[in-house]
Design a protein around this motif. Structure first.
Motif, PDB file in Angstrom:
ATOM      1  N   ARG A   1     -88.094 -53.624 -64.396  1.00  0.00           N
ATOM      2  CA  ARG A   1     -87.133 -54.225 -63.509  1.00  0.00           C
ATOM      3  C   ARG A   1     -86.986 -53.443 -62.327  1.00  0.00           C
ATOM      4  NH1 ARG A   1     -82.983 -57.850 -66.034  1.00  0.00           N
ATOM      5  NH2 ARG A   1     -83.843 -58.557 -68.031  1.00  0.00           N
ATOM      6  N   ALA A   2     -87.027 -52.150 -62.457  1.00  0.00           N
ATOM      7  CA  ALA A   2     -86.792 -51.079 -61.278  1.00  0.00           C
ATOM      8  C   ALA A   2     -88.045 -51.354 -60.431  1.00  0.00           C
ATOM      9  CB  ALA A   2     -86.820 -49.714 -61.785  1.00  0.00           C
ATOM     10  N   GLN A   3     -89.145 -51.575 -60.837  1.00  0.00           N
ATOM     11  CA  GLN A   3     -90.475 -51.926 -60.145  1.00  0.00           C
ATOM     12  C   GLN A   3     -90.106 -53.096 -59.319  1.00  0.00           C
ATOM     13  OE1 GLN A   3     -93.427 -51.284 -63.100  1.00  0.00           O
ATOM     14  NE2 GLN A   3     -94.266 -49.893 -61.914  1.00  0.00           N
ATOM     15  N   ALA A   4     -89.875 -54.242 -59.729  1.00  0.00           N
ATOM     16  CA  ALA A   4     -89.613 -55.548 -59.320  1.00  0.00           C
ATOM     17  C   ALA A   4     -88.461 -55.677 -58.139  1.00  0.00           C
ATOM     18  CB  ALA A   4     -89.265 -56.532 -60.455  1.00  0.00           C
ATOM     19  N   GLU A   5     -87.361 -54.670 -58.596  1.00  0.00           N
ATOM     20  CA  GLU A   5     -86.378 -54.582 -57.476  1.00  0.00           C
ATOM     21  C   GLU A   5     -86.689 -53.826 -56.046  1.00  0.00           C
ATOM     22  OE1 GLU A   5     -83.320 -52.954 -59.760  1.00  0.00           O
ATOM     23  OE2 GLU A   5     -83.212 -54.581 -61.026  1.00  0.00           O
ATOM     24  N   ARG A   6     -87.669 -52.811 -56.513  1.00  0.00           N
ATOM     25  CA  ARG A   6     -88.255 -52.194 -55.180  1.00  0.00           C
ATOM     26  C   ARG A   6     -88.918 -53.068 -54.358  1.00  0.00           C
ATOM     27  NH1 ARG A   6     -89.096 -47.847 -58.768  1.00  0.00           N
ATOM     28  NH2 ARG A   6     -91.258 -48.310 -58.936  1.00  0.00           N
ATOM     29  N   LEU A   7     -89.797 -53.875 -55.199  1.00  0.00           N
ATOM     30  CA  LEU A   7     -90.724 -54.864 -54.508  1.00  0.00           C
ATOM     31  C   LEU A   7     -89.976 -55.874 -53.673  1.00  0.00           C
ATOM     32  CD1 LEU A   7     -93.569 -56.277 -53.522  1.00  0.00           C
ATOM     33  CD2 LEU A   7     -93.138 -57.744 -55.597  1.00  0.00           C
TER      34      LEU A   7
END
Length: 201
Positions: A181-187
C-alpha cells in the motif's frame, strides 16, 4: 458440512471465496478440488457438480474476480470533484491490491486450459484489466474537465502505470516484502500529485 441433497445458496461464490482463502494460506500449489470444498465446508463432489473440473473452476474464478474489480473501478468517475485526485486514486489502488484477481490470473497462466478459457472470454468482451484502466482514465478525464488535473496529463498512461504497478506488486509479494500500500501510494503521489497541484484548489 452441508447435508446431502440440501441446496447451498450462492454455491459458486462460496466455492470462489473458499479458493481465495486456500490461495492466501497455502499458495497455488495447495489449490485442489478437495482443499476448496473442505474450506467451503461442503461435499467433495460439489465443485465437479458445478464446473467441468479444476481448470474451468479457476478460469471462472479469475473472470468473476476481474468483473468484480471492474465494477468497483467503474464507480470511480462518479467521484470526480470529490475529495482529492490523489485520495481517489489511492482508494482504487487499495481495491486492486485487495483483489485476488491478479493472483488467480497468474495461477491460470500455469494451467493452459484455464488460461485459454480466460483469454477467449476477455477477447469476446469479458471485463479485465483493460476495463479497470479505462475506468481510471475516464475518472482522470472527468477531473481534467473540472480543472482539478492538468490538461497535459496523459490519462491513459497514468491509468496503465497504476494498474500495471499494482499488478507487479501483487505478483512479487512475499513474506517480509515492502508494504504494498505504501508503494502504491507513493506511485499515485508521483503520477497525479503534480497534476493535481497545477489545478485550482
Amino acid at each position: 458440512m452441508s447435508p446431502r441433497g440440501v441446496a447451498i445458496p450462492d454455491v459458486r461464490e462460496r466455492l470462489f471465496a473458499a479458493a481465495e482463502q486456500v490461495l492466501v494460506r497455502e499458495g497455488p500449489a495447495g489449490l485442489t478440488g478437495r482443499a476448496i470444498t473442505s474450506e467451503a465446508g461442503c461435499a467433495k463432489g460439489l465443485l465437479n457438480a458445478h464446473f467441468a473440473g479444476l481448470d474451468e473452476f479457476i478460469a471462472e474464478l479469475c473472470l468473476d474476480r476481474f468483473a468484480r474489480t471492474a465494477r468497483t473501478a467503474r464507480e470511480l468517475p462518479a467521484r470526480a470533484g470529490r475529495d482529492t485526485v490523489v485520495e481517489n486514486l489511492v482508494a482504487v489502488a487499495h481495491v486492486l491490491l485487495d483483489s485476488v484477481g491478479p493472483t488467480v490470473a497468474s495461477l491460470a497462466l500455469t494451467r493452459p486450459a484455464a488460461f485459454l478459457r480466460v483469454r477467449q472470454a476477455l477477447e469476446t468482451g469479458a471485463p479485465g484489466f483493460a476495463a479497470v484502466e479505462e475506468a481510471i482514465a475516464a475518472y482522470l478525464r472527468a477531473e481534467q474537465r473540472l480543472g482539478r488535473l492538468a490538461e497535459g496529463t496523459d490519462t491513459g498512461a497514468v491509468a496503465l502505470a497504476l494498474v500495471g504497478t499494482v499488478h507487479h506488486l501483487l505478483m512479487t509479494s512475499w513474506s517480509g516484502a515492502p508494504d504494498q500500500r505504501a508503494q502504491a501510494e507513493r506511485l499515485v503521489a508521483l503520477l497525479a500529485g503534480a497534476g493535481e497541484a497545477a489545478g485550482p484548489a
